[in-house]
Design an enzyme around this catalytic site. Structure first.
Site, PDB file in Angstrom:
ATOM      1  N   HIS A   1       0.839  -1.199   0.000  1.00  0.00           N
ATOM      2  CA  HIS A   1       0.000   0.000   0.000  1.00  0.00           C
ATOM      3  C   HIS A   1       0.866   1.237   0.000  1.00  0.00           C
ATOM      4  CE1 HIS A   1      -4.250   1.202   0.506  1.00  0.00           C
ATOM      5  NE2 HIS A   1      -3.707   2.362   0.837  1.00  0.00           N
TER       6      HIS A   1
ATOM      7  N   ASP B   1     -14.336   2.922   6.136  1.00  0.00           N
ATOM      8  CA  ASP B   1     -13.302   3.625   5.368  1.00  0.00           C
ATOM      9  C   ASP B   1     -13.895   4.259   4.115  1.00  0.00           C
ATOM     10  OD1 ASP B   1     -10.558   4.460   4.943  1.00  0.00           O
ATOM     11  OD2 ASP B   1     -10.615   3.121   3.227  1.00  0.00           O
TER      12      ASP B   1
ATOM     13  N   ARG C   1     -13.378  12.815   3.745  1.00  0.00           N
ATOM     14  CA  ARG C   1     -12.082  13.490   3.947  1.00  0.00           C
ATOM     15  C   ARG C   1     -11.600  14.107   2.648  1.00  0.00           C
ATOM     16  NH1 ARG C   1      -8.550   8.931   5.389  1.00  0.00           N
ATOM     17  NH2 ARG C   1      -6.889  10.466   5.387  1.00  0.00           N
TER      18      ARG C   1
ATOM     19  N   SER D   1      -6.976   4.458   8.191  1.00  0.00           N
ATOM     20  CA  SER D   1      -7.613   4.111   6.912  1.00  0.00           C
ATOM     21  C   SER D   1      -6.832   2.995   6.212  1.00  0.00           C
ATOM     22  CB  SER D   1      -7.667   5.381   6.050  1.00  0.00           C
ATOM     23  OG  SER D   1      -7.840   5.071   4.703  1.00  0.00           O
TER      24      SER D   1
ATOM     25  N   LYS E   1      -7.775  -1.353   6.200  1.00  0.00           N
ATOM     26  CA  LYS E   1      -7.921  -2.131   4.952  1.00  0.00           C
ATOM     27  C   LYS E   1      -6.926  -3.299   4.926  1.00  0.00           C
ATOM     28  CE  LYS E   1      -7.720   1.465   2.007  1.00  0.00           C
ATOM     29  NZ  LYS E   1      -8.077   2.799   2.487  1.00  0.00           N
TER      30      LYS E   1
HETATM   31  N1  URA Z   1      -4.544   5.790   1.351  1.00  0.00           N
HETATM   32  C1  URA Z   1      -5.575   5.305   2.067  1.00  0.00           C
HETATM   33  O1  URA Z   1      -6.012   4.188   1.858  1.00  0.00           O
HETATM   34  N2  URA Z   1      -6.102   6.073   3.025  1.00  0.00           N
HETATM   35  C2  URA Z   1      -5.647   7.304   3.302  1.00  0.00           C
HETATM   36  O2  URA Z   1      -6.164   7.938   4.195  1.00  0.00           O
HETATM   37  C3  URA Z   1      -4.564   7.799   2.552  1.00  0.00           C
HETATM   38  C4  URA Z   1      -4.026   7.019   1.572  1.00  0.00           C
END
Ligand code: URA
Length: 437
Positions: free
Chosen positions: A82, A161, A168, A183, A187
């Protein structure tokens, strides 16, 4: 408990309890707490922060709003990657197929565009027919069958999320270390992979430009992951200019396809190969990172990584032929060159401004739920360090919003700094040190 009291408590800088955080997150998902209260809470957190304990509790509360995926039945070691997001960051589209080709089971839950940065899901959805709303069952079955799935959070997976992320994005509350950490880690924990490679971005095109903030985020996410039994590697990588040349959804997919053929821009390829090597090392597929790097290079050179990408596209309902024919991807009506106004070395780029220009051209959202123009965006024809003569091409603007072109051209020129002398290029990689407590 009242939502407004929780908002006020955070507004006044007080620490929230686990129960308050869980109540709030659950209320947001059930619709009992409306968007405007959720947005106010995000703003309170943006200004007042959450400490590590609250951030862990927020992560866990978010995970608890949906299903978690159990990948333990898979024969292959599971890896997820990620990025915190940056302008032109299409690394996932390259790393994930490489890792799958190296024998990992890549179970990746991605996000949409946030602020001036693009999102992997929006990029993937520029491929005709491709779905990212896989059910947990489809997600696991696909990873089992072909070793690779990239899906979004859905009503079933981390729904909190989805709601908070979209709010956001349009309320100026994206660049918050605890909100980003929760966040991303919610995930990652829900998606179930045992090994996580986290790429935290710094620089003008990142959500958090200051490397010190990036470091804090990296350390926090590593701690959350480790506390949940995951093996985590963190990188801090540069976004002082967009990654690669393409900014905008279909344009980035096209560039990722080139990278999977070994022909992509050097910064994108270097980053993708390094992250893939790390993922393979973490997962125990190779004994050293050097061996990982060699195997990753081989997966590209042999075409097996590209083939994995094709299989993933087809498994998710997309048009696999785009792999050989990127011209099948959506294209904007107008392509306009931006030229260098004078001579000089390109010493600075405001990558966030370039991201915003791409949004103006149609590549991002201004309001929650806005549609995206997948063909819109920018292709950079000069990167930091380039020596330019007047009239040399700086970039190509791709858009269907013809009325925006003139302003976008002006803004693009204003986003660059030309100087008489070159400056050293910013580092692509910075170390992530554990901070002193
Ligand atoms: N990537 C994400 O999944 N969440 C965030 O808040 C920022 C980047």
């Amino acid at each position: 408990m009242l939502a407004v009291e929780i908002i006020e408590k955070k507004r006044d800088g007080k620490k929230l309890t686990r129960e308050e955080i869980a109540f709030f997150v659950d209320g947001v998902v059930r619709g009992a707490i409306p968007d405007y209260q959720a947005a106010a809470w995000c703003m309170a957190v943006y200004f007042r922060g959450l400490d590590e304990e609250e951030t862990v509790q927020l992560t866990e509360a978010m995970v608890a709003t949906g299903k978690t995926i159990d990948l333990s039945s898979l024969a292959r070691p599971t890896v997820d990657k990620h990025s915190t997001g940056g302008v032109g960051d299409k690394t996932t589209l390259v790393v994930a197929p490489i890792l799958a080709a190296m024998g990992a089971a890549v179970a990746k839950m991605s996000g949409r565009g946030l602020g001036h940065t693009g999102g992997t899901l929006d990029k993937l959805e520029s491929i005709p027919g491709l779905r990212t709303d896989l059910t947990p069952t489809e997600f696991v079955a696909q990873v089992d069958r072909i070793g690779l799935a990239v899906a979004g959070q859905t009503a079933e997976m981390v729904p909190a999320d989805g709601i908070l992320y979209a709010l956001r994005d349009v309320t100026g509350t994206v660049p918050s270390i605890p909100l980003i950490a929760a966040s991303i880690m919610a995930k990652k924990i829900a998606a179930g992979a045992a090994n996580l490679v986290l790429d935290v971005k710094y620089g003008s095109g990142a959500l958090l430009p200051d490397p010190a903030q990036g470091r804090r985020l990296a350390v926090l996410m590593r701690r959350i992951g480790t506390a949940h039994g995951r093996r985590v590697s963190t990188f801090l990588t540069g976004m002082e200019e967009p990654l690669g040349q393409a900014v905008g959804n279909a344009l980035e997919v096209k560039e990722a396809l080139a990278a999977l053929r070994g022909q992509g821009p050097p910064d994108l390829l270097t980053l993708a190969l390094t992250l893939a090597a790390e993922g393979a090392f973490l997962a125990g597929l190779v004994k050293t990172r050097e061996e990982g790097r060699r195997r990753a290079e081989r997966a590209v050179a042999s075409g097996t990584a590209l083939e994995k990408f094709r299989r993933m596209i087809e498994a998710q309902g997309g048009e696999g032929a785009v792999v050989d024919r990127p011209d099948l991807l959506p294209r904007a009506k107008a392509t306009t060159l931006v030229l260098a106004p004078r001579a000089g070395y390109l010493v600075r780029m405001d990558a966030a401004a370039i991201g915003r220009i791409a949004m103006r051209l149609g590549a991002g959202r201004e309001k929650k739920g806005d549609p995206i123009d997948h063909g819109a965006g920018i292709v950079l024809l000069a990167k930091l360090g380039a020596r330019l003569d007047p009239g040399m091409p700086l970039a190509e603007l791709h858009t269907n919003r013809l009325a925006e072109i003139e302003q976008a051209m002006k803004e693009f020129q204003a986003a660059l700094v030309l100087a008489e002398e070159p400056l050293p290029k910013p580092s692509l990689f910075l170390p992530v040190e554990e901070e002193e407590a």
